[in-house]
Design an enzyme around this catalytic site. Structure first.
Site, short mmCIF file in Angstrom:
data_model
loop_
_atom_site.label_atom_id
_atom_site.label_comp_id
_atom_site.label_asym_id
_atom_site.label_seq_id
_atom_site.Cartn_x
_atom_site.Cartn_y
_atom_site.Cartn_z
N HIS A 75 75.56 4.77 29.81
CA HIS A 75 76.65 4.83 28.83
C HIS A 75 77.70 3.86 29.33
CE1 HIS A 75 74.61 8.76 28.19
NE2 HIS A 75 74.78 8.41 26.94
N HIS A 79 70.31 17.20 26.96
CA HIS A 79 70.24 16.66 28.32
C HIS A 79 69.37 17.56 29.20
CE1 HIS A 79 74.23 14.28 27.65
NE2 HIS A 79 73.18 13.68 27.14
N TYR A 120 66.92 17.87 15.15
CA TYR A 120 66.68 18.96 16.09
C TYR A 120 66.67 20.29 15.34
CZ TYR A 120 68.02 15.10 19.07
OH TYR A 120 68.08 13.87 19.66
N GLU A 163 69.81 5.43 18.42
CA GLU A 163 69.02 6.61 18.76
C GLU A 163 69.26 7.78 17.81
OE1 GLU A 163 70.39 8.64 22.37
OE2 GLU A 163 71.83 7.02 22.67
N ASP A 183 67.39 2.33 28.43
CA ASP A 183 67.60 3.69 27.92
C ASP A 183 66.73 3.85 26.68
OD1 ASP A 183 68.52 6.18 27.24
OD2 ASP A 183 70.58 5.57 26.82
N ASP A 215 63.12 10.79 27.27
CA ASP A 215 64.27 9.89 27.30
C ASP A 215 64.36 9.39 28.73
OD1 ASP A 215 66.77 8.66 27.31
OD2 ASP A 215 67.68 10.14 25.98
N GLU A 268 64.75 5.94 20.41
CA GLU A 268 65.87 5.14 20.92
C GLU A 268 65.38 3.79 21.43
OE1 GLU A 268 69.51 5.70 24.15
OE2 GLU A 268 67.69 6.89 24.35
N HIS A 288 75.34 3.83 21.84
CA HIS A 288 76.40 3.54 22.81
C HIS A 288 76.12 2.20 23.46
CE1 HIS A 288 73.46 4.67 25.93
NE2 HIS A 288 73.20 5.73 25.20
N ARG A 328 63.75 12.38 18.83
CA ARG A 328 64.71 11.28 18.99
C ARG A 328 63.91 10.01 19.25
NH1 ARG A 328 67.63 13.57 22.34
NH2 ARG A 328 67.14 12.67 24.38
N ASP A 372 73.20 17.30 56.56
CA ASP A 372 73.33 15.94 57.08
C ASP A 372 72.40 14.96 56.36
OD1 ASP A 372 70.97 16.92 58.06
OD2 ASP A 372 71.29 16.27 60.12
N HIS A 382 74.21 14.39 17.68
CA HIS A 382 74.83 13.50 18.66
C HIS A 382 75.15 12.17 17.98
CE1 HIS A 382 70.94 11.43 18.89
NE2 HIS A 382 70.38 12.61 19.11
#
Length: 441
Positions: free
Chosen positions: A362, A244, A391, A387, A272, A261, A411, A355, A409, A41, A351
């Site tokens: 996104h 991610h 890797y 970005e 972002d 990130d 960005e 975007h 990365r 609940d 990647h």
């Protein structure tokens, strides 16, 4: 910092702009989100459907917006009614009367009246608009209402002959940001930049990733962005090679990099931002070489943003910079032109380059994808991320050991302007010298 909201008049103007695009004698339906159960609940914190929010500014669940294009176009909001007993348990509601005046709707009614009124509103309209697949309960209701209207055909009542998916129309509207939207996005970038600064200042070996995540959330909320725009990625060492990664549960080790990130959300709009920095405050030579390569690629791509530019062209530029750099470092081997033609750097840059950004991280908007090429020319008012990354998982035996376990990365959030571009991410350090100086205290 005081949160700057989008003026309510702007939401009304958006409804008018959408109505102007509708066919004559037509109707459109848009649904708010409903509360989502977390367990038993208890419920997740409410997040409004962003298309519904874009047209209304109304932040309660279970509402429905109806736009009617007739001789006198009008907007009607169906919302939860005032209910003192329910409000004691679950919080205050705006209610129909206040919603009409506060949010500038032409009419308001209780959502309990929707079932009766919807077939009457649909009757004798020539077209009906809704966002296909966006809200299954509303879609089911629409077809039930259409069935009721069709059942009255012998009485001379007709149902719409056209059902139109209007998602692309709204996506196109949302792609171009107003001055008020850009003011909010500048603010949320500054707030998020402060959070990345705080993360750099607080990080040291033997802390846990989730402790740095807590520092980010604290800084977001302290400056008015109560919520993160998405689940923060706080990835130490080899975890950065999971794009991610959101477990954020591992200890931070001396000698590793930390990839963060993370961005706050302010008045519904997202930042972002990604930064990568050394846990111990000093880059090793291999880390420094790869980091500078990613930074160079990012900066050259940002510098190239202007009206008429495309993401496809920026991807090609990024491919050139990364391929040359990886070849110089000995990670790639062979002929430069052939390596670029083969996009050999994509083995390590796994990647996309960027975007759209706005109410969603996104964000919506057509990239004009043709054979996976993003060919839409940039126009003023578009906001995007840039970005690039590299890797090298610990398991990658194809590279020297000194590169393994490194994930980087960087960005930023960039606005296309009449003259070129504006980098909204102004206060999150990203040069090697800036990062090392900040972490040295």
């Amino acid at each position: 910092m005081r949160e700057t909201l989008i003026p309510i008049s702007e939401f009304a103007q958006r409804r008018q702009r959408f109505l102007a695009q509708m066919q004559d004698n037509s109707i459109a339906f848009f649904a708010a989100n409903t509360l989502a159960t977390r367990s038993n609940d208890t419920e997740y914190l409410f997040c409004q459907d962003k298309t519904f929010y874009y047209l209304t500014g109304f932040n309660e669940p279970d509402a429905v917006l109806v736009l009617v294009k007739s001789a006198t176009p009008e907007s009607i909001l169906f919302c939860l009614p005032k209910d003192p007993q329910a409000e004691v348990w679950h919080g205050r509601r705006v209610g129909e009367q206040q919603a009409k005046s506060q949010y500038l709707f032409d009419q308001t009614a209780s959502v309990e009246q929707l079932e009766q009124m919807a077939p009457e509103l649909i009757a004798n309209k020539s077209a009906l608009y809704y966002c296909y697949g966006a809200h299954q309960p509303l879609e089911l209701q629409i077809f039930q209402w259409l069935t009721k209207v069709k059942a009255q055909s012998r009485l001379g009542i007709s149902a719409p002959k056209s059902l139109i998916d209007c998602q692309a129309m709204l996506d196109e509207m949302r792609l171009f940001k107003s001055d008020a939207e850009l003011d909010v996005m500048r603010q949320v970038n500054i707030i998020s930049g402060k959070a990345h600064q705080r993360a750099m200042e607080k990080t040291h070996p033997e802390m846990f990733e989730y402790q740095i995540e807590a520092e980010l959330l604290h800084e977001f909320a302290r400056h008015g962005a109560r919520h993160a725009a998405y689940n923060s990625i706080v990835a130490g060492g080899d975890n950065a090679n999971i794009l991610h990664y959101t477990d954020n549960s591992e200890p931070l080790n001396h000698g590793d990099l930390l990839l963060i990130d993370a961005g706050g959300e302010l008045a519904g709009y997202a930042a972002d931002i990604t930064r990568t920095f050394p846990v111990s405050g000093q880059f090793s030579q291999p880390q420094k070489a790869l980091y500078q390569l990613v930074l160079d690629a990012q900066q050259q791509c940002i510098d190239a943003i202007k009206p008429g530019q495309t993401l496809a062209a920026l991807n090609e530029l990024c491919n050139q910079v990364l391929t040359k750099g990886l070849l110089a470092l000995g990670i790639l081997q062979g002929d430069l032109e052939q390596l670029m033609a083969e996009k050999a750097c994509k083995k390590y840059f796994i990647h996309g380059l960027g975007h759209w950004l706005g109410l969603d991280v996104h964000d919506v908007g057509d990239y004009q994808v043709n054979d996976r090429q993003q060919l839409r020319p940039f126009e003023p008012g578009m906001v995007m991320t840039i970005e690039p990354g590299l890797y090298f998982p610990l398991t990658d035996d194809s590279v020297e050991e000194k590169w393994r376990g490194i994930g980087i990365r960087i960005e930023d959030n960039v606005l296309v302007t009449d003259q070129g571009h504006e980098n909204l991410t102004v206060n999150a350090p990203k040069s090697i010298a800036e990062i090392e100086a900040l972490m040295a205290g």
